[in-house]
Design an enzyme around this catalytic site. Structure first.
Site, PDB file in Angstrom:
ATOM      1  N   CYS A  43       0.823  -1.217   0.000  1.00 47.71           N
ATOM      2  CA  CYS A  43       0.000   0.000   0.000  1.00 47.71           C
ATOM      3  C   CYS A  43       0.852   1.260   0.000  1.00 47.71           C
ATOM      4  O   CYS A  43       0.674   2.147  -0.834  1.00 47.71           O
ATOM      5  CB  CYS A  43      -0.933  -0.009   1.211  1.00 47.71           C
ATOM      6  SG  CYS A  43      -1.795   1.550   1.418  1.00 47.71           S
ATOM      7  N   CYS A  48      -1.363   1.620  -3.209  1.00 54.26           N
ATOM      8  CA  CYS A  48      -2.407   2.655  -3.053  1.00 54.26           C
ATOM      9  C   CYS A  48      -1.862   4.076  -2.998  1.00 54.26           C
ATOM     10  O   CYS A  48      -2.357   4.964  -3.697  1.00 54.26           O
ATOM     11  CB  CYS A  48      -3.199   2.422  -1.767  1.00 54.26           C
ATOM     12  SG  CYS A  48      -3.507   0.712  -1.370  1.00 54.26           S
ATOM     13  N   LYS A  51       0.229   5.306  -6.138  1.00 52.86           N
ATOM     14  CA  LYS A  51      -0.748   5.306  -7.238  1.00 52.86           C
ATOM     15  C   LYS A  51      -1.659   6.527  -7.152  1.00 52.86           C
ATOM     16  O   LYS A  51      -1.875   7.237  -8.123  1.00 52.86           O
ATOM     17  CB  LYS A  51      -1.553   3.998  -7.180  1.00 52.86           C
ATOM     18  CG  LYS A  51      -2.624   3.782  -8.197  1.00 52.86           C
ATOM     19  CD  LYS A  51      -3.972   4.351  -7.855  1.00 52.86           C
ATOM     20  CE  LYS A  51      -4.568   4.026  -6.535  1.00 52.86           C
ATOM     21  NZ  LYS A  51      -5.102   2.700  -6.335  1.00 52.86           N
ATOM     22  N   TYR A 180      -8.579  -3.732 -11.304  1.00 52.35           N
ATOM     23  CA  TYR A 180      -8.304  -2.435 -10.669  1.00 52.35           C
ATOM     24  C   TYR A 180      -7.031  -1.784 -11.234  1.00 52.35           C
ATOM     25  O   TYR A 180      -7.031  -0.637 -11.635  1.00 52.35           O
ATOM     26  CB  TYR A 180      -8.018  -2.630  -9.186  1.00 52.35           C
ATOM     27  CG  TYR A 180      -9.177  -2.841  -8.264  1.00 52.35           C
ATOM     28  CD1 TYR A 180      -9.708  -1.780  -7.538  1.00 52.35           C
ATOM     29  CD2 TYR A 180      -9.700  -4.112  -8.050  1.00 52.35           C
ATOM     30  CE1 TYR A 180     -10.725  -1.980  -6.630  1.00 52.35           C
ATOM     31  CE2 TYR A 180     -10.732  -4.313  -7.144  1.00 52.35           C
ATOM     32  CZ  TYR A 180     -11.239  -3.246  -6.435  1.00 52.35           C
ATOM     33  OH  TYR A 180     -12.238  -3.447  -5.547  1.00 52.35           O
ATOM     34  N   GLU A 184      -6.791   1.543 -13.536  1.00 53.56           N
ATOM     35  CA  GLU A 184      -6.278   2.764 -12.897  1.00 53.56           C
ATOM     36  C   GLU A 184      -5.045   3.301 -13.631  1.00 53.56           C
ATOM     37  O   GLU A 184      -4.944   4.495 -13.903  1.00 53.56           O
ATOM     38  CB  GLU A 184      -5.932   2.490 -11.432  1.00 53.56           C
ATOM     39  CG  GLU A 184      -7.170   2.266 -10.589  1.00 53.56           C
ATOM     40  CD  GLU A 184      -6.891   2.010  -9.104  1.00 53.56           C
ATOM     41  OE1 GLU A 184      -7.817   2.156  -8.307  1.00 53.56           O
ATOM     42  OE2 GLU A 184      -5.749   1.640  -8.754  1.00 53.56           O
ATOM     43  N   HIS A 438     -27.954  20.787  -2.089  1.00 55.95           N
ATOM     44  CA  HIS A 438     -28.071  21.292  -3.454  1.00 55.95           C
ATOM     45  C   HIS A 438     -27.141  22.483  -3.684  1.00 55.95           C
ATOM     46  O   HIS A 438     -27.040  23.327  -2.801  1.00 55.95           O
ATOM     47  CB  HIS A 438     -29.518  21.718  -3.695  1.00 55.95           C
ATOM     48  CG  HIS A 438     -29.784  22.139  -5.092  1.00 55.95           C
ATOM     49  ND1 HIS A 438     -29.772  21.259  -6.161  1.00 55.95           N
ATOM     50  CD2 HIS A 438     -30.047  23.367  -5.612  1.00 55.95           C
ATOM     51  CE1 HIS A 438     -30.028  21.928  -7.264  1.00 55.95           C
ATOM     52  NE2 HIS A 438     -30.195  23.202  -6.969  1.00 55.95           N
ATOM     53  N   GLU A 443     -26.718  14.560  -4.370  1.00 58.07           N
ATOM     54  CA  GLU A 443     -28.142  14.709  -4.074  1.00 58.07           C
ATOM     55  C   GLU A 443     -28.979  13.725  -4.889  1.00 58.07           C
ATOM     56  O   GLU A 443     -30.092  13.373  -4.511  1.00 58.07           O
ATOM     57  CB  GLU A 443     -28.622  16.147  -4.283  1.00 58.07           C
ATOM     58  CG  GLU A 443     -28.629  16.626  -5.706  1.00 58.07           C
ATOM     59  CD  GLU A 443     -29.057  18.094  -5.819  1.00 58.07           C
ATOM     60  OE1 GLU A 443     -30.159  18.416  -5.361  1.00 58.07           O
ATOM     61  OE2 GLU A 443     -28.272  18.908  -6.347  1.00 58.07           O
TER      62      GLU A 443
END
Ligand code: NDP
Length: 461
Positions: A43, A48, A51, A180, A184, A438, A443
């Site tokens: 990681c 992670c 990356k 993944y 990516e 909003h 939303e």
């Protein structure tokens, strides 16, 4: 003859191992942790974190372009890959140092060595030859890129490990894989200006994700200029001067400056001496463990990617923590692997939790499907050709939300929060009762009133 005795010996100082070591130490255990590469594991060092830093870098190109529609004039921006890589490396060094100081603070002894089993209670440190005897041993050795069957020219292929350290940005890159990492990195390189061809063996990228998400993302990637070639594999790579000619199974060829494979990762179980101590390997290649991460040898545990359960950093951390609570904190703890939210840091981003529509149809009697696709507000002035996608799957009998699938800006951030509601058992009525914020994209999640469809199991099914 062992030279040291500890309560816990951890093999591998990645996310799972470090968490387990420090929590066990906080309960008063004498802990030693061995790491043969760098502290932080996949990681932090080659996954992670680096990356995501590259993902940020790749997204500036859009920002510069989009700014024009909002009245900004920006001179042609220039990107310098070596600066990005050097800055990224500095940040990884800082994080590695932070990990080491955490271990020190908790009085966990770190040894820079590979550790292999001598017998069920003893590990040998290959760097010094010293042996350490441990009451409990945790295997947290992670996983490593796999390159598939031996094909001609495979020696020219890089993995994501090397992609993070290239000396220059490839002008053209071929990436094989549809998971993944392939998706990516395809988006990272495309964002930074490379010409990207993604080669995937199946019908559509991101197998295992909801089909609408797969289709939406593939179209978005194509709109961004990425060539997505499905139904083929790379059969050979020829080095011709400075370039590589990639041969595909349909007999076509693609010239590129780099060829990268991201076709899965294999648990790091080799060479640890697991067979001689009786630790069983599951048929999926990972170490077989029970719900408490206990292996077939009662005082030996395993967490993270080496167990090949849900291969995500936060899961490994939870498993490491739960192990330490169970074995040293007198609090038996199982990790709940259901409804794990996850994100793909593609462009646009994907965030998902729970069941896909196909899974919901397999498991439920009635499935209500809500979905929407819309142009993000920012794109109205920027003129960018992109659409966001949101899908909510509801158990038509209980009203419970069983799956959420988002593609669009910040989908990873959104799914983290929506994940709390889904984990708490939120119903569609709970989402409807929540006031919208909003104007936001999120939303839409509380204002989708019209069902796209209701699926009912037929009596014959
Ligand atoms: P994945 O398992 O996600 O994907 C592997 C891909 O390679 C699939 O598309 C698969 O095809 C294909 N493939 C497998 N074998 C071959 C072969 N022999 N020839 C051609 N294609 C092949 O692996 P990744 O390497 O992308 O990622 C590894 C793990 O890392 C993932 O499990 C994920 O959990 C984790 N990860 C998580 C990230 C995140 O949370 N954002 C980011 C990066 C990694 P098929 O679908 O047909 O099997």
């Amino acid at each position: 003859m062992a030279e040291r005795d500890v309560d816990l010996f951890v093999i591998g100082a990645g996310s799972g191992g470090v968490r387990a070591a420090r929590i066990a130490a906080s309960y008063g255990a004498r802990v030693m942790i061995a790491e043969e590469f760098r502290v932080g594991g996949t990681c932090v060092i080659r996954g992670c974190v680096p990356k995501k830093l590259l993902v940020y870098a790749s997204r500036f190109a859009d920002d510069f372009e989009d700014a024009a529609g909002f009245g900004w004039s920006v001179e042609k921006p220039v990107f310098h890959w070596p600066t990005l890589i050097a800055n990224k490396d500095r940040e990884i060094d800082r994080l590695e140092a932070a990990y080491k100081s955490t271990l020190e603070r908790f009085k966990v002894e770190l040894v820079k060595s590979r550790a292999i089993f001598e017998d069920g209670h003893t590990v040998r440190l290959t760097a010094s030859g010293a042996c350490v005897r441990a009451r409990n041993i945790l295997i947290a050795t992670g996983a490593w890129p796999h390159y598939g069957p031996k094909i001609p020219g495979l020696e020219h292929v890089i993995s994501s490990n090397e992609a993070l350290h290239l000396e220059e940005l490839p002008r053209r890159i071929v990436i094989q894989g549809g998971g993944y990492i392939a998706v990516e990195f395809a988006c990272i390189f495309a964002g930074l200006g490379s010409k990207v061809t993604l080669v995937y063996r199946g019908e559509n990228i991101l197998r295992g994700f909801d089909d609408d998400v797969r289709e939406h993302l593939r179209n978005e990637m194509r709109t961004r200029g990425i060539t997505v070639t499905c139904g083929h594999t790379v059969t050979a790579i020829d080095k011709q001067g400075d370039e590589f000619v990639t041969h595909l199974s349909d007999q076509t060829q693609i010239a590129a400056d780099k060829v990268m494979f991201a076709i899965g990762r294999r648990p790091n179980v080799m060479g640890l001496g697991l067979d001689k101590i009786g630790v069983k390997i599951h048929e999926h290649g990972g170490i077989e463990v029970d719900a408490y991460s206990q292996t077939s040898v009662p005082h030996i545990y395993a967490v993270g990617d080496v167990t090949n359960r849900v291969n995500l950093t936060p899961v490994a951390i939870r498993e490491g923590h739960a192990f330490a609570d169970t074995v040293f904190g007198n609090k038996p703890t199982r990790v709940d692997h259901a409804d794990v939210p996850t994100a793909v840091f593609s462009e646009p981003e994907v965030g998902v939790i729970g069941l896909t529509e196909a899974q919901a149809r397999e498991q439920l009697e009635v499935v209500d499907v809500y979905k929407t696709s819309f142009r993000p507000m920012k794109a109205t002035l920027s003129g960018r050709q992109t659409r966001s996608f949101m899908k909510i799957l509801v158990d038509g009998i209980s009203g419970r939300v069983v799956g959420c699938h988002l593609v669009g800006p910040d989908a990873g951030e959104l799914i983290q929060l929506l994940g709390v509601a889904v984990k708490m058992g939120a119903t569609k009525a709970d989402l409807d009762a929540t006031m919208a914020v909003h104007p936001t994209a999120a939303e839409e999640l509380v204002t989708m009133r019209e069902k796209a469809m209701t699926w009912r199991r037929q009596a014959a099914e």
